[in-house]
Write an enzyme that holds these catalytic residues in place. Structure first.
Site, PDB file in Angstrom:
ATOM      1  N   VAL A  33       0.833  -1.196   0.000  1.00 14.89           N
ATOM      2  CA  VAL A  33       0.000   0.000   0.000  1.00 14.89           C
ATOM      3  C   VAL A  33       0.872   1.253   0.000  1.00 14.89           C
ATOM      4  CG1 VAL A  33      -1.643   1.340   1.397  1.00 14.89           C
ATOM      5  CG2 VAL A  33      -1.975  -1.108   1.104  1.00 14.89           C
ATOM      6  N   ASP A  34       1.907   1.251   0.820  1.00 13.69           N
ATOM      7  CA  ASP A  34       2.808   2.402   0.935  1.00 13.69           C
ATOM      8  C   ASP A  34       3.402   2.772  -0.428  1.00 13.69           C
ATOM      9  OD1 ASP A  34       4.235   4.415   2.279  1.00 13.69           O
ATOM     10  OD2 ASP A  34       5.823   3.049   2.920  1.00 13.69           O
TER      11      ASP A  34
END
Length: 188
Positions: A33-34
């Site tokens: 996600v990052d």
């Protein structure tokens, strides 16, 4: 009353005020996600993260804490970065509290920004190894019990969080959150 919704999809595509990033402590991007948020949001997010590292977070963001940056090129106005704990069964209680703190602190920061809509991923349920069913239970229990109030000097009606959306990548994640939500509703 805040509405909690579950969707299967891509968190970087959400039309919300705040997207929550399952960040690493460096705040400088990573995988999962990052990485997706940093890639899609562009260099503006990284520039804000570097400013935070240069000022208040020289050693990085602590586990369970949250901080906001611009949304850059995302549809969201802001990104709230939070660092989830790595799953370790022998330190479960402390780490479960840190995971719950990610959600509470992210909501507190979002409320401080005046956000009405917030999208969360399944924090710590990817490379940090948190079992999906337990991560879903902690996430949904925490947000359903956390109603961020007004900031000092404001009336409660001035700050209304309308929707907390869990954006889940894949049918397995969606299913785990759906089961956890059904279990919570049975208890109420």
């Amino acid at each position: 009353m805040t509405r909690i919704t579950l969707v299967e999809g891509d968190i970087t595509e959400q039309q919300v005020d705040v997207v929550v990033n399952a960040a690493n402590s460096s705040l400088l991007g990573g995988g999962g996600v990052d990485g997706a948020i940093h890639r899609k949001g562009g260099p503006e997010i990284l520039a804000d993260c570097r400013r935070l590292r240069a000022s208040h977070y020289g050693k990085g963001l602590g586990t369970g804490q949250a901080v906001a940056t611009t949304g850059g090129r995302l549809a969201a106005r802001w990104v709230v970065h939070t660092v989830g704990p790595v799953y370790l069964a022998e330190d479960y209680e402390r780490r479960a509290e840190l995971l719950a703190s990610c959600y509470r602190e992210s909501l507190r920061v979002a409320a401080g920004l005046g956000a009405r809509t917030v999208a969360f991923p399944a924090v710590s349920a990817g490379v940090y190894g948190w079992p999906l069913d337990d991560a879903a239970r902690i996430a949904l229990t925490t947000v359903s019990e956390s109603e961020p109030g007004p900031v000092k000097g404001e009336r409660a009606s001035d700050r209304v969080l309308e929707e907390i959306r869990f954006v889940l990548f894949g049918a397995e994640s969606y299913g785990a959150f759906e089961r956890a939500w059904q279990e919570l509703e049975r208890r109420d």
